[in-house]
Design a protein around this motif. Structure first.
Motif, short mmCIF file in Angstrom:
data_model
loop_
_atom_site.label_atom_id
_atom_site.label_comp_id
_atom_site.label_asym_id
_atom_site.label_seq_id
_atom_site.Cartn_x
_atom_site.Cartn_y
_atom_site.Cartn_z
N UNK A 172 0.87 -1.18 0.00
CA UNK A 172 0.00 0.00 0.00
C UNK A 172 0.90 1.22 0.00
N UNK A 173 0.58 2.19 -0.83
CA UNK A 173 1.41 3.39 -0.91
C UNK A 173 0.52 4.62 -0.82
N UNK A 174 0.76 5.42 0.21
CA UNK A 174 0.10 6.70 0.32
C UNK A 174 0.89 7.72 -0.49
N UNK A 175 0.24 8.80 -0.84
CA UNK A 175 0.85 9.79 -1.72
C UNK A 175 2.19 10.27 -1.17
N UNK A 176 3.22 10.20 -2.02
CA UNK A 176 4.56 10.68 -1.69
C UNK A 176 5.21 9.94 -0.53
N UNK A 177 4.76 8.71 -0.28
CA UNK A 177 5.34 7.88 0.78
C UNK A 177 5.91 6.61 0.17
N UNK A 178 6.69 5.88 0.97
CA UNK A 178 7.21 4.61 0.51
C UNK A 178 6.17 3.51 0.57
N UNK A 179 6.28 2.50 -0.29
CA UNK A 179 5.35 1.36 -0.24
C UNK A 179 5.43 0.65 1.10
N UNK A 180 4.27 0.28 1.63
CA UNK A 180 4.16 -0.40 2.92
C UNK A 180 3.63 -1.81 2.66
#
Lengths: 111, 117
Positions: free
Chosen positions: A37-45
């Motif tokens: 899951x990737x939130x905007x401008x964040x690293x994939x989780x």
């Protein structure tokens, strides 16, 4: 043609809906399958990690792998607005190998 | 729990300049991966290191080089920057299992956003 194909969406659902996300792949060497899951401008989780065919459940999330069809799915039950993000499928031929990603599906869960 | 650390978080460079991105893996993780994610695109694998040796190489331009140091941190060096190098650069780390699987999952850092003007 990309090795991993994922419906880019976007997908918009009401809160509480069941969400189904899917990827198909062409490389039969893939053995390890993941959903990030990737939130905007964040690293994939990392959400789910599965080896070979079968189902895996973790809370509201269920991952399915069908190697015979080269098809993987992620189901989200009782979806919440906080689930709104981009979902990326990823796969690898070895447990420590590079990941090949799908294009990502943008999911919006509205209250 | 400790996560992957990347620095800097944001970097602005001019064309033809050089840039160095740093990655500090999760403690006890021995493998580092670098990915490039362009706007609206999926992450593309660049290069990986295991125990300070290059273990795999993807679509990394010859202008880029990388290494992993004795403390397992890694640096991605980018020279002669081009406009098309503007992207999010992610580092991921994992630990190879001695026998079975599962523990080799890649954990991603927050990324470095590189803008080339």
């Amino acid at each position: 043609q990309k090795e991993v194909e994922q419906d880019p969406g976007p997908l918009s659902v009401p809160e509480g809906a069941i969400v189904s996300l899917n990827c198909t792949y062409s490389n039969s060497a893939f053995q390890y399958f993941m959903w990030y899951r990737q939130y905007s401008r964040k690293g994939p989780e990392l959400l789910m990690y599965t080896y070979s065919s079968g189902n895996k459940e973790d809370g509201r999330f269920t991952a399915q792998v069908d190697k015979s069809s080269k098809y993987i799915s992620l189901f989200i039950r009782d979806s919440q607005p906080s689930d709104s993000a981009t979902y990326l499928c990823a796969m690898s031929g070895t447990s420590y190998g590079k990941l090949t990603f799908g294009q990502g599906t943008i999911l919006t869960v509205h209250p | 729990a400790a996560g992957v650390i990347q620095s800097p978080r944001h970097l602005i460079k001019e064309k033809r300049e050089t840039a160095t991105l740093k990655c500090y893996p999760i403690p006890r993780h021995d493998t580092v991966y670098w990915y490039q994610q362009g706007p609206g695109q999926d992450p593309q694998f660049l290069i990986s290191f295991y125990e300070k040796m290059q273990s795999d190489k993807g679509s990394i331009p010859d202008r880029f080089s990388a290494q992993q140091f004795s403390d397992y941190h890694s640096e991605l060096n980018m020279s002669s920057l081009e406009l098309g190098d503007s992207a999010l650069y992610f580092c991921a780390s994992s630990r190879r299992a001695s026998g079975r699987l599962v523990t080799d999952t890649q954990y991603f850092g927050p990324g470095t956003r590189l803008t080339v003007l």
